[in-house]
Design a protein around this motif. Structure first.
Motif, mmCIF file in Angstrom:
data_model
loop_
_atom_site.group_PDB
_atom_site.id
_atom_site.type_symbol
_atom_site.label_atom_id
_atom_site.label_comp_id
_atom_site.label_asym_id
_atom_site.label_seq_id
_atom_site.Cartn_x
_atom_site.Cartn_y
_atom_site.Cartn_z
ATOM 1 N N GLU A 1 2.094 1.685 -3.747
ATOM 2 C CA GLU A 1 1.109 2.504 -4.119
ATOM 3 C C GLU A 1 0.576 3.633 -4.236
ATOM 4 O O GLU A 1 0.151 4.238 -5.124
ATOM 5 C CB GLU A 1 -0.205 1.764 -4.477
ATOM 6 C CG GLU A 1 0.012 -0.169 -5.161
ATOM 7 C CD GLU A 1 -1.219 -0.862 -5.021
ATOM 8 O OE1 GLU A 1 -2.186 -0.244 -4.941
ATOM 9 O OE2 GLU A 1 -0.711 -1.780 -4.850
ATOM 10 N N ARG A 2 1.185 3.884 -2.899
ATOM 11 C CA ARG A 2 0.573 5.584 -2.772
ATOM 12 C C ARG A 2 1.685 6.795 -2.901
ATOM 13 O O ARG A 2 1.852 7.242 -3.488
ATOM 14 C CB ARG A 2 1.507 5.607 -1.367
ATOM 15 C CG ARG A 2 0.255 6.689 -0.369
ATOM 16 C CD ARG A 2 -0.313 6.972 1.154
ATOM 17 N NE ARG A 2 -0.703 8.461 1.597
ATOM 18 C CZ ARG A 2 -0.405 8.550 3.023
ATOM 19 N NH1 ARG A 2 -0.097 8.060 3.218
ATOM 20 N NH2 ARG A 2 -0.610 10.060 3.131
ATOM 21 N N VAL B 1 4.107 10.822 3.185
ATOM 22 C CA VAL B 1 3.441 9.329 2.521
ATOM 23 C C VAL B 1 3.434 8.701 3.751
ATOM 24 O O VAL B 1 3.076 7.355 4.154
ATOM 25 C CB VAL B 1 4.483 8.583 1.377
ATOM 26 C CG1 VAL B 1 4.254 7.087 1.663
ATOM 27 C CG2 VAL B 1 5.391 9.376 0.123
ATOM 28 N N SER C 1 0.687 7.032 -6.176
ATOM 29 C CA SER C 1 -0.420 8.005 -6.264
ATOM 30 C C SER C 1 -1.040 9.245 -5.481
ATOM 31 O O SER C 1 -1.686 9.986 -6.171
ATOM 32 C CB SER C 1 -1.429 6.471 -5.874
ATOM 33 O OG SER C 1 -1.409 6.855 -4.415
ATOM 34 N N THR C 2 0.220 9.394 -4.971
ATOM 35 C CA THR C 2 0.030 10.861 -4.736
ATOM 36 C C THR C 2 0.095 12.124 -5.986
ATOM 37 O O THR C 2 0.400 12.029 -6.427
ATOM 38 C CB THR C 2 1.686 11.323 -3.483
ATOM 39 O OG1 THR C 2 3.085 11.231 -4.581
ATOM 40 C CG2 THR C 2 1.317 10.287 -2.072
ATOM 41 N N SER D 1 1.111 -1.131 0.111
ATOM 42 C CA SER D 1 -0.319 0.123 0.275
ATOM 43 C C SER D 1 0.911 1.315 0.178
ATOM 44 O O SER D 1 0.607 1.833 -0.764
ATOM 45 C CB SER D 1 -1.007 0.479 1.184
ATOM 46 O OG SER D 1 -0.051 0.210 2.253
ATOM 47 N N LEU D 2 2.189 1.040 0.737
ATOM 48 C CA LEU D 2 3.388 1.995 0.995
ATOM 49 C C LEU D 2 3.307 2.952 -0.698
ATOM 50 O O LEU D 2 3.465 3.472 -1.194
ATOM 51 C CB LEU D 2 4.150 2.843 1.660
ATOM 52 C CG LEU D 2 3.883 2.666 3.219
ATOM 53 C CD1 LEU D 2 4.816 1.330 4.092
ATOM 54 C CD2 LEU D 2 3.283 3.946 3.237
#
Length: 216
Positions: A107-108, A120, A111-112, A104-105
């Motif tokens: 992908e973040r 993050v 996606s930010t 998830s990190l």
């Protein structure tokens, strides 16, 4: 650019574009990035928080490995063509690293929003910008640079004395630049603008890598 995911020799993914140009070494994407940017760069750099600038965000692997080190980091990067999130979700770096909890990190990181500093995770602040290194201005002087452009055959315009001179002026005294490219022309261009350079042993499949330092 038409891209496809391929598996490198350490089991981790990289992307291959037209003409067989790849984002990471086919001998092992994760081991290459860790060897060059973490072991030869991050672990040698000083600063709290450490200000890291990455030339070419690409797959986000270098940013992920940096985040996983747990140091206070201000991470700035410039990229001309961001990857679609659908492709990012297929990359297997967290699985290969034995850290599926970091997916998830990872992908973040992608996606930010662009052009907007974002935290993050606690202590890791990311600023992504779309643009060209040749006319990009860093928000703050960097302590460490991951120079991860495509190689000089594919992008000769990004390995010139002019580009390195502009970068030199935006770095803190003592700043470190690490790159996989150890060609003589690249070393000469770096030295011409003031950097001190040293060749270091490379990861599997590559004899040497390059580290440059801006004198204090």
């Amino acid at each position: 650019m038409s891209l496809k995911i391929i598996v490198t020799k350490d089991g981790s993914h990289t992307l291959e574009g037209a003409g067989g140009v790849t984002y990471h070494s086919t001998f092992g994407a994760v081991q290459e990035s860790r060897h060059i940017f973490i072991d030869a760069g991050l672990k040698a750099a000083q600063g709290r928080p450490l200000r890291v600038f990455e030339m070419g965000f690409g797959t986000g692997l270098n940013a992920l490995l940096t985040l996983m080190e747990g140091r206070p980091i201000q991470y700035e990067t410039v990229e001309t063509i961001p990857l679609p999130l659908t492709m990012v979700k297929e990359l297997n770096y967290c699985e290969v690293l034995g850290r599926p909890d970091c997916q998830s990190l990872f992908e973040r990181l992608h996606s930010t929003p662009w052009e907007e500093p974002m935290e993050v995770q606690p202590g890791f602040r990311l600023l992504k910008s779309r643009g060209d290194i040749r006319d990009y201005d860093l928000r703050e002087p960097a302590d460490l640079v991951y120079y991860d452009a495509f190689d000089p055959v594919a992008q000769p315009e990004l390995w010139t004395e002019e580009v390195f001179g502009r970068l030199y002026g935006q770095l803190a005294p003592g700043a470190i630049v690490v790159t996989y490219c150890c060609k003589g022309a690249v070393r000469r261009a770096l030295r011409a603008v003031g950097f001190k350079t040293e060749k270091l042993p490379g990861p599997p499949g590559k004899r040497e890598i390059l580290r440059a330092i801006k004198p204090h």
